[in-house]
Write a protein that holds these residues in place. Structure first.
Motif, PDB file in Angstrom:
ATOM      1  N   GLY A 111       0.816  -1.203   0.000  1.00 27.78           N
ATOM      2  CA  GLY A 111       0.000   0.000   0.000  1.00 27.78           C
ATOM      3  C   GLY A 111       0.847   1.248   0.000  1.00 27.78           C
ATOM      4  O   GLY A 111       2.010   1.238  -0.419  1.00 27.78           O
ATOM      5  N   THR A 112       0.278   2.339   0.498  1.00 21.77           N
ATOM      6  CA  THR A 112       0.954   3.632   0.556  1.00 21.77           C
ATOM      7  C   THR A 112       1.131   4.056   2.012  1.00 21.77           C
ATOM      8  O   THR A 112       0.189   3.973   2.798  1.00 21.77           O
ATOM      9  N   VAL A 113       2.349   4.498   2.356  1.00 19.92           N
ATOM     10  CA  VAL A 113       2.608   4.947   3.725  1.00 19.92           C
ATOM     11  C   VAL A 113       1.894   6.281   3.947  1.00 19.92           C
ATOM     12  O   VAL A 113       2.182   7.271   3.278  1.00 19.92           O
ATOM     13  N   LYS A 114       0.966   6.279   4.881  1.00 15.75           N
ATOM     14  CA  LYS A 114       0.145   7.455   5.163  1.00 15.75           C
ATOM     15  C   LYS A 114       0.691   8.262   6.339  1.00 15.75           C
ATOM     16  O   LYS A 114       0.462   9.474   6.449  1.00 15.75           O
ATOM     17  N   LYS A 143      -1.965   2.645   4.006  1.00 16.09           N
ATOM     18  CA  LYS A 143      -3.280   2.594   3.377  1.00 16.09           C
ATOM     19  C   LYS A 143      -3.286   1.415   2.414  1.00 16.09           C
ATOM     20  O   LYS A 143      -2.528   1.380   1.449  1.00 16.09           O
ATOM     21  N   THR A 144      -4.135   0.418   2.681  1.00 10.54           N
ATOM     22  CA  THR A 144      -4.168  -0.809   1.880  1.00 10.54           C
ATOM     23  C   THR A 144      -5.455  -0.889   1.061  1.00 10.54           C
ATOM     24  O   THR A 144      -6.462  -0.265   1.412  1.00 10.54           O
ATOM     25  N   GLU A 169       6.504   8.796   4.518  1.00  9.43           N
ATOM     26  CA  GLU A 169       5.144   9.154   4.113  1.00  9.43           C
ATOM     27  C   GLU A 169       5.069   9.421   2.606  1.00  9.43           C
ATOM     28  O   GLU A 169       5.919  10.096   2.034  1.00  9.43           O
ATOM     29  N   GLY A 170       4.043   8.842   1.987  1.00 15.95           N
ATOM     30  CA  GLY A 170       3.812   9.040   0.559  1.00 15.95           C
ATOM     31  C   GLY A 170       4.389   7.968  -0.336  1.00 15.95           C
ATOM     32  O   GLY A 170       4.012   7.872  -1.512  1.00 15.95           O
ATOM     33  N   GLU A 171       5.293   7.133   0.182  1.00 12.65           N
ATOM     34  CA  GLU A 171       5.900   6.114  -0.672  1.00 12.65           C
ATOM     35  C   GLU A 171       5.039   4.856  -0.745  1.00 12.65           C
ATOM     36  O   GLU A 171       4.311   4.524   0.188  1.00 12.65           O
ATOM     37  N   SER A 172       5.138   4.177  -1.881  1.00 12.22           N
ATOM     38  CA  SER A 172       4.451   2.896  -2.051  1.00 12.22           C
ATOM     39  C   SER A 172       5.343   1.789  -1.532  1.00 12.22           C
ATOM     40  O   SER A 172       6.559   1.782  -1.807  1.00 12.22           O
ATOM     41  N   GLY A 176       6.115  -7.680   2.645  1.00  6.14           N
ATOM     42  CA  GLY A 176       7.289  -8.532   2.800  1.00  6.14           C
ATOM     43  C   GLY A 176       8.617  -7.830   2.617  1.00  6.14           C
ATOM     44  O   GLY A 176       9.664  -8.386   2.964  1.00  6.14           O
ATOM     45  N   GLU A 177       8.615  -6.597   2.114  1.00  5.08           N
ATOM     46  CA  GLU A 177       9.869  -5.873   1.918  1.00  5.08           C
ATOM     47  C   GLU A 177      10.431  -5.381   3.253  1.00  5.08           C
ATOM     48  O   GLU A 177       9.707  -5.208   4.225  1.00  5.08           O
ATOM     49  N   ASP A 178      11.735  -5.130   3.265  1.00  7.06           N
ATOM     50  CA  ASP A 178      12.434  -4.651   4.458  1.00  7.06           C
ATOM     51  C   ASP A 178      11.899  -3.280   4.862  1.00  7.06           C
ATOM     52  O   ASP A 178      11.940  -2.326   4.090  1.00  7.06           O
ATOM     53  N   ALA A 179      11.393  -3.170   6.111  1.00 11.45           N
ATOM     54  CA  ALA A 179      10.832  -1.913   6.604  1.00 11.45           C
ATOM     55  C   ALA A 179      11.658  -1.308   7.727  1.00 11.45           C
ATOM     56  O   ALA A 179      11.376  -0.205   8.184  1.00 11.45           O
TER      57      ALA A 179
END
Length: 228
Positions: A111-114, A143-144, A169-172, A176-179
Motif C-alpha cells: 500500500g501507501t505509507v500514510k 493505506k491498503t 510518508e507518501g511512498e508505495s 514482505g519488503e524490508d521496513a
C-alpha cells in the motif's frame, strides 16, 4: 546474509575478536586461559552474526492477508482503543521478539505509507502493558486496498536501544519488503480493523513475511453465494 544495520558492529566485533585471538595466542602462556579467551571471543562473534542475520524470504503477496511483520511469539490479541492515529477501537496483535529471533521488520501489507513518526521514550520490558505507549517507538500507517488503514508500531524493549524505520510518508511499499530493524529484543504491535479475521492464536510462533496474522472477513452475503 546479514542486515545492513549490522555492518559496522559486525566489522568492529570481527576486529576485536581477531585481536583477542592473536594476543592470547602469542602472549598468554597458560593453555586453559588462552583457549578460554579464544572460545569466548568466537562465541561473541557468533552471537552478533546470528542476531543480525537477514534470511531471504520470497513473499507471496496477497491483498486479502496481513502478514506478520517480524519473527517471534504472539503475546497479545485484543480489542483496544488506539489513541495516536485512529483514536477509535482496533484489533491489536502484538509479537514479542527475543534476542535469538530475526529482528528485521517487514511490511505486513502492500500500500501507501500514510503516516510515519518516531517517538522517544522509556525502555520498559517489551511485554509491559505500557511499553506500547511509553517506550521508544515508531508508528507507521499503511493505506491498503482491502483493509483500509492499518498501523504497526516498532517498540524498543529493555535491551533494544535503537529502532530503525525506513517507511516514509507518501511512498508505495510492498508486502514482505524490508521496513526496518530493532536491535536486541523488542516487540511490534499491529492495529487492524475490527471486522477482520484474526488467524493466529496467543503464544503462537510466527515468521515475518510468511505467517498470515489476519485476513479479510467473509461477509454473510458472500458466504451464501459460495454455497450455491
Amino acid at each position: 546474509m546479514f542486515h545492513r544495520e549490522g555492518q559496522k558492529i559486525i566489522l568492529t566485533t570481527f576486529f576485536i575478536v581477531s585481536a583477542i585471538i592473536l594476543i592470547s595466542q602469542f602472549y598468554v602462556d597458560i593453555p586453559w586461559l588462552r583457549w578460554g579467551l579464544q572460545i569466548v571471543a568466537l562465541i561473541l562473534l557468533i552471537l552478533i552474526l546470528q542476531f543480525f542475520r537477514n534470511p531471504t524470504r520470497k513473499t507471496i503477496k496477497n491483498f486479502d492477508e496481513i502478514l506478520a511483520p517480524v519473527d517471534g511469539k504472539v503475546v497479545v490479541i485484543e480489542e483496544v482503543e488506539e489513541t495516536e492515529f485512529f483514536k477509535d477501537k482496533r484489533r491489536q496483535v502484538s509479537i514479542f521478539m527475543s534476542p535469538v529471533n530475526v529482528h528485521v521488520t517487514r511490511y505486513p501489507a502492500s500500500g501507501t505509507v500514510k503516516y510515519s513518526k518516531y517517538h522517544p521514550g522509556k525502555y520498559l520490558v517489551a511485554w509491559h502493558p505500557k511499553s506500547s505507549t511509553e517506550n521508544e517507538r515508531t508508528t507507521v500507517v499503511i493505506k491498503t486496498p482491502k483493509f483500509g488503514d492499518i498501523l504497526y508500531r516498532q517498540i524498543a524493549g529493555a535491551m533494544a536501544r535503537r529502532i530503525v524505520n525506513y517507511a516514509e510518508e507518501g511512498e508505495s511499499v510492498q508486502q514482505g519488503e524490508d521496513a526496518g530493524f530493532i536491535k536486541f529484543g523488542s516487540r511490534v504491535d499491529v492495529f487492524l480493523p475490527l471486522d477482520c479475521a484474526i488467524t493466529v492464536k496467543l503464544n503462537q510462533k510466527v515468521t515475518g513475511a510468511k505467517t498470515c496474522i489476519a485476513a479479510v472477513a467473509i461477509k454473510k452475503d458472500e458466504e451464501r453465494e459460495t454455497t450455491y
